[in-house]
Scaffold this motif. Structure first.
Motif, PDB file in Angstrom:
ATOM      1  N   PRO A  19       0.799  -1.232   0.000  1.00  0.00           N
ATOM      2  CA  PRO A  19       0.000   0.000   0.000  1.00  0.00           C
ATOM      3  C   PRO A  19       0.835   1.287   0.000  1.00  0.00           C
ATOM      4  O   PRO A  19       0.275   2.378  -0.038  1.00  0.00           O
ATOM      5  CB  PRO A  19      -0.774  -0.125   1.312  1.00  0.00           C
ATOM      6  CG  PRO A  19       0.163  -0.843   2.218  1.00  0.00           C
ATOM      7  CD  PRO A  19       0.877  -1.840   1.344  1.00  0.00           C
ATOM      8  N   GLU A  20       2.171   1.164   0.035  1.00  0.00           N
ATOM      9  CA  GLU A  20       3.009   2.362   0.068  1.00  0.00           C
ATOM     10  C   GLU A  20       2.838   3.224  -1.184  1.00  0.00           C
ATOM     11  O   GLU A  20       2.981   4.447  -1.130  1.00  0.00           O
ATOM     12  CB  GLU A  20       4.485   1.975   0.217  1.00  0.00           C
ATOM     13  CG  GLU A  20       4.952   1.828   1.649  1.00  0.00           C
ATOM     14  CD  GLU A  20       4.342   0.617   2.318  1.00  0.00           C
ATOM     15  OE1 GLU A  20       4.202  -0.421   1.643  1.00  0.00           O
ATOM     16  OE2 GLU A  20       3.993   0.706   3.505  1.00  0.00           O
TER      17      GLU A  20
ATOM     18  N   SER B 190      11.814  -3.297   6.388  1.00  0.00           N
ATOM     19  CA  SER B 190      10.948  -2.542   5.480  1.00  0.00           C
ATOM     20  C   SER B 190       9.665  -2.167   6.195  1.00  0.00           C
ATOM     21  O   SER B 190       9.329  -2.708   7.258  1.00  0.00           O
ATOM     22  CB  SER B 190      10.608  -3.368   4.238  1.00  0.00           C
ATOM     23  OG  SER B 190       9.782  -4.471   4.587  1.00  0.00           O
ATOM     24  N   LYS B 191       8.911  -1.243   5.576  1.00  0.00           N
ATOM     25  CA  LYS B 191       7.598  -0.886   6.112  1.00  0.00           C
ATOM     26  C   LYS B 191       6.655  -2.085   6.102  1.00  0.00           C
ATOM     27  O   LYS B 191       5.861  -2.268   7.022  1.00  0.00           O
ATOM     28  CB  LYS B 191       6.989   0.253   5.298  1.00  0.00           C
ATOM     29  CG  LYS B 191       7.597   1.624   5.556  1.00  0.00           C
ATOM     30  CD  LYS B 191       6.831   2.675   4.770  1.00  0.00           C
ATOM     31  CE  LYS B 191       7.363   4.066   5.012  1.00  0.00           C
ATOM     32  NZ  LYS B 191       6.601   5.086   4.254  1.00  0.00           N
ATOM     33  N   ASN B 192       6.728  -2.886   5.048  1.00  0.00           N
ATOM     34  CA  ASN B 192       5.854  -4.056   4.991  1.00  0.00           C
ATOM     35  C   ASN B 192       6.173  -5.034   6.110  1.00  0.00           C
ATOM     36  O   ASN B 192       5.265  -5.607   6.721  1.00  0.00           O
ATOM     37  CB  ASN B 192       5.990  -4.742   3.627  1.00  0.00           C
ATOM     38  CG  ASN B 192       5.267  -3.990   2.529  1.00  0.00           C
ATOM     39  OD1 ASN B 192       4.062  -3.811   2.590  1.00  0.00           O
ATOM     40  ND2 ASN B 192       6.001  -3.529   1.534  1.00  0.00           N
TER      41      ASN B 192
ATOM     42  N   GLY C 220      11.169   5.813   7.547  1.00  0.00           N
ATOM     43  CA  GLY C 220       9.770   5.438   7.381  1.00  0.00           C
ATOM     44  C   GLY C 220       9.407   4.192   8.168  1.00  0.00           C
ATOM     45  O   GLY C 220       8.355   4.143   8.828  1.00  0.00           O
ATOM     46  N   THR C 221      10.264   3.186   8.125  1.00  0.00           N
ATOM     47  CA  THR C 221      10.022   1.953   8.869  1.00  0.00           C
ATOM     48  C   THR C 221      10.020   2.217  10.366  1.00  0.00           C
ATOM     49  O   THR C 221       9.156   1.732  11.109  1.00  0.00           O
ATOM     50  CB  THR C 221      11.092   0.906   8.513  1.00  0.00           C
ATOM     51  OG1 THR C 221      11.029   0.620   7.121  1.00  0.00           O
ATOM     52  CG2 THR C 221      10.885  -0.384   9.292  1.00  0.00           C
TER      53      THR C 221
ATOM     54  N   GLY D  76      17.915   7.850   0.644  1.00  0.00           N
ATOM     55  CA  GLY D  76      16.794   7.390   1.443  1.00  0.00           C
ATOM     56  C   GLY D  76      15.631   6.993   0.567  1.00  0.00           C
ATOM     57  O   GLY D  76      15.424   7.562  -0.506  1.00  0.00           O
ATOM     58  N   ALA D  77      14.850   6.012   1.046  1.00  0.00           N
ATOM     59  CA  ALA D  77      13.690   5.545   0.292  1.00  0.00           C
ATOM     60  C   ALA D  77      12.393   6.168   0.790  1.00  0.00           C
ATOM     61  O   ALA D  77      11.335   5.917   0.223  1.00  0.00           O
ATOM     62  CB  ALA D  77      13.589   4.024   0.382  1.00  0.00           C
TER      63      ALA D  77
END
Length: 250
Positions: free
Chosen positions: A12-13, A65-67, A95-96, A233-234
């Protein structure tokens, strides 16, 4: 001046980044270059819960990761009324880490955004004989585990999802809105986009492509991308600043 940006994050990112880009006054063009599928068979979920119930055995838990963070938080909320207090929670990337904090874990991260920068940050930390859990998808890079094991840590993986290459047709690309630059947030995403463009003879390799690290920048150049910019950065903010800098120079 309006700028159209191809957003290649997985969902969903992807939707979240598209909303962020709109707030910046630009136009997002969504084209996820990776699909994330949670491991959800009864056997897989049972094995994951078994590992999550043992979180208090680990001195360090890393989320790549965020996921990984998002899915892990769901299991932690289910299995732990209160998260273990003697565990150090570490997210790779801002973000994570912010997602973990929002979910109630007192996570920290290094000032950088890559595995290599994280390992450099951890150099002073004595991890000999420490039990370490790395939360990730199936088949991720071994660099973090290798680096931690070199410090004497005992590493275990908790794998929560699988990544796959999305399928697009030539028609999908034909009806894609025009775009001036690309946000690519992983090496795998760049590889998938490269393969897609080559498969359908779409010449986009002259477009500026923003990537999260020097490692991915080098890979992108090797794949034939002509204007690769490292955003360091991501996360959306890093990509925003790199985009602003790029647009100010053009």
């Amino acid at each position: 001046m309006n700028t159209n940006i191809l957003i290649t994050r997985p969902e969903p990112e992807n939707a979240l980044s598209c909303a962020f880009v709109r707030q910046c006054g630009w136009t997002p063009v969504p084209l996820p270059m990776m699909s994330i599928t949670p491991l959800n068979s009864p056997e897989q979920q049972a094995a994951i819960r078994s590992q999550v119930f043992c979180l208090d055995e680990f001195q360090f838990v890393f989320f790549v990761s965020k996921n990984a963070a998002r899915l892990a938080l769901e299991y932690i909320d289910e299995c732990w009324p209160m998260a273990p207090i003697n565990t150090q929670w570490i997210g790779i990337g801002a973000g994570t880490t912010e997602l973990l904090k929002h979910g109630g874990l007192p996570a920290i991260s290094n000032p950088g955004n890559t595995t290599e920068q994280l390992l450099e940050w951890l150099k002073p930390v004595n991890m000999r004989h420490s039990k370490v859990l790395i939360v990730r998808g199936q088949g991720g890079r071994p660099a973090l585990a290798d680096g931690l094991e070199a410090k004497g840590a005992k590493v275990t993986y908790l794998e929560l999802y699988q990544r796959s290459e999305p399928s697009y047709t030539a028609q999908d690309l034909l009806f894609l809105d025009p775009f001036e630059l690309i946000w690519a947030t992983s090496a795998e995403g760049v590889e998938n986009l490269t393969k897609l463009a080559q498969q359908h003879n779409v010449d986009i390799f002259h477009r500026p492509i923003l990537v999260p690290s020097e490692r991915v920048r080098r890979l992108s150049a090797e794949l034939g991308w002509q204007k690769v910019i490292c955003s360091n950065g991501a996360d959306d903010q890093s990509l925003y600043l790199a985009t602003k800098d790029l647009l100010g120079r053009t």
